[in-house]
Scaffold this active site. Structure first.
Site, PDB file in Angstrom:
ATOM      1  N   ASP A  11       0.867  -1.185   0.000  1.00 53.99           N
ATOM      2  CA  ASP A  11       0.000   0.000   0.000  1.00 53.99           C
ATOM      3  C   ASP A  11       0.898   1.228   0.000  1.00 53.99           C
ATOM      4  OD1 ASP A  11      -2.278   1.671   0.249  1.00 53.99           O
ATOM      5  OD2 ASP A  11      -2.126   1.686   2.416  1.00 53.99           O
ATOM      6  N   SER A  12       0.292   2.387  -0.223  1.00 57.43           N
ATOM      7  CA  SER A  12       1.051   3.643  -0.190  1.00 57.43           C
ATOM      8  C   SER A  12       1.532   3.952   1.227  1.00 57.43           C
ATOM      9  CB  SER A  12       0.177   4.797  -0.691  1.00 57.43           C
ATOM     10  OG  SER A  12      -0.975   4.916   0.118  1.00 57.43           O
ATOM     11  N   CYS A  74      -4.272  -1.339  -1.910  1.00 59.74           N
ATOM     12  CA  CYS A  74      -4.324   0.109  -2.138  1.00 59.74           C
ATOM     13  C   CYS A  74      -5.306   0.334  -3.278  1.00 59.74           C
ATOM     14  CB  CYS A  74      -2.931   0.610  -2.522  1.00 59.74           C
ATOM     15  SG  CYS A  74      -2.881   2.346  -3.022  1.00 59.74           S
ATOM     16  N   GLU A 153      -2.827   9.456   8.207  1.00 58.81           N
ATOM     17  CA  GLU A 153      -1.415   9.079   8.291  1.00 58.81           C
ATOM     18  C   GLU A 153      -0.679   9.900   9.358  1.00 58.81           C
ATOM     19  OE1 GLU A 153       0.777   6.899   6.911  1.00 58.81           O
ATOM     20  OE2 GLU A 153      -0.574   5.803   5.596  1.00 58.81           O
ATOM     21  N   CYS A 185     -10.940   3.341   0.094  1.00 57.08           N
ATOM     22  CA  CYS A 185      -9.519   3.542   0.388  1.00 57.08           C
ATOM     23  C   CYS A 185      -9.234   2.748   1.654  1.00 57.08           C
ATOM     24  CB  CYS A 185      -9.221   5.025   0.597  1.00 57.08           C
ATOM     25  SG  CYS A 185      -7.539   5.347   1.190  1.00 57.08           S
ATOM     26  N   HIS A 187      -7.366   3.208   4.000  1.00 56.09           N
ATOM     27  CA  HIS A 187      -7.167   4.015   5.206  1.00 56.09           C
ATOM     28  C   HIS A 187      -8.494   4.328   5.920  1.00 56.09           C
ATOM     29  CE1 HIS A 187      -3.252   4.850   3.388  1.00 56.09           C
ATOM     30  NE2 HIS A 187      -2.868   5.344   4.542  1.00 56.09           N
TER      31      HIS A 187
END
Length: 273
Positions: A11-12, A74, A153, A185, A187
């Site tokens: 993932d990013s 992701c 993040e 997403c 996240h």
């Protein structure tokens, strides 16, 4: 013969750990190696070509580590790079978007589906085409949410900024009468209680980490790639960013201890490609 090679997940940042968590629960006997590309986060505002290149580099790097499968945890990378990755890599590639579109079409009662995702995921139109394929009469309303990944993040999941951003992004979906909303997403599940409060209990939130994990398990079984079911699997973590930061934030996403996190330079990824 058991296949002892690990499964690669990327993932990013740390969002993909929500998917890894379900994989660890579903396949406790498998080994996993997770790579978070923190140095180049967030992917959402970047161009398609950049994200395709990043996914290509990471996929080849993980393949070079000897993984038996790559899981693209992701949504942004999946939306622009999945067919390329599947063509380039010698191992199977599984991703997060298809199970989510499927779950949303099954869940909706009024055929009005909302999507909250990064700018690039929304611009790719990938969810729209999948939803249309599954139900030509369903209407998808998509909203790009550029503020969310940087806030999450940074470890922020409860502040006034988060609440204000979620209210702002939820408004067009409420106006459109969506009864089902895809959290597009990896996240976003950390904000699930905030989203549920914004939408109310009559709106179904779709995030399919568990369905992605099921697809990983089924693919391993179909290919004969499963590890010995009696063993306890291991996992390791790599990041292109700060290992300590990754570990601190990552434990909230994974809900398990991370242990040592290894640093991988972006140059190493570029070299692999």
């Amino acid at each position: 013969m058991p296949d002892s090679r690990p499964v690669g997940v990327f993932d990013s940042g740390v969002g993909g750990l929500t998917v890894l968590h379900e994989c660890l629960v579903t396949m406790p006997h498998e080994d996993f190696v997770y790579l978070g590309d923190h140095a180049r986060l967030p992917y959402g505002p970047r161009t398609r070509d950049e994200v395709r290149r990043f996914a290509h580099e990471i996929g080849l790097y993980l393949q070079g580590l000897g993984v038996k499968m790559v899981v693209v945890a992701c949504n942004t990378a999946t939306s622009v790079a999945l067919p390329d990755l599947q063509g380039e890599l010698e191992v199977p590639v599984v991703s997060v978007i298809v199970p989510e579109a499927h779950a949303a079409v099954q869940a909706t009662r009024n055929r009005r589906i909302g999507l909250l995702a990064t700018e690039l995921t929304v611009a790719s139109g990938r969810y729209e085409s999948l939803v249309r394929t599954l139900d030509a009469g369903a209407r998808l309303t998509s909203v790009a949410c550029p503020k969310l990944v940087p806030l999450i993040e940074a470890g922020d999941t409860f502040s006034d900024d988060v609440m204000a951003a979620v209210r702002e992004y939820a408004a067009p979906l409420k106006d459109a009468g969506c009864d089902t909303v895809i959290l597009g997403c990896t996240h976003y599940p950390l904000l699930r209680p905030v989203f549920q409060r914004a939408f109310g209990r009559d709106v179904t939130l779709v995030f399919s980490a568990d369905e992605t994990a099921r697809e990983v398990a089924e693919t391993l079984a179909r290919k004969g790639f499963e590890n010995d079911g009696k063993r306890e699997g291991e996992y390791r973590f790599l990041t292109t960013g700060d290992p300590e930061l990754f570990r601190t934030l990552g434990e909230r996403f994974l809900q398990l201890p991370l242990g040592d996190v290894e640093h991988v330079g972006v140059a190493e990824l570029e070299e692999a490609a």
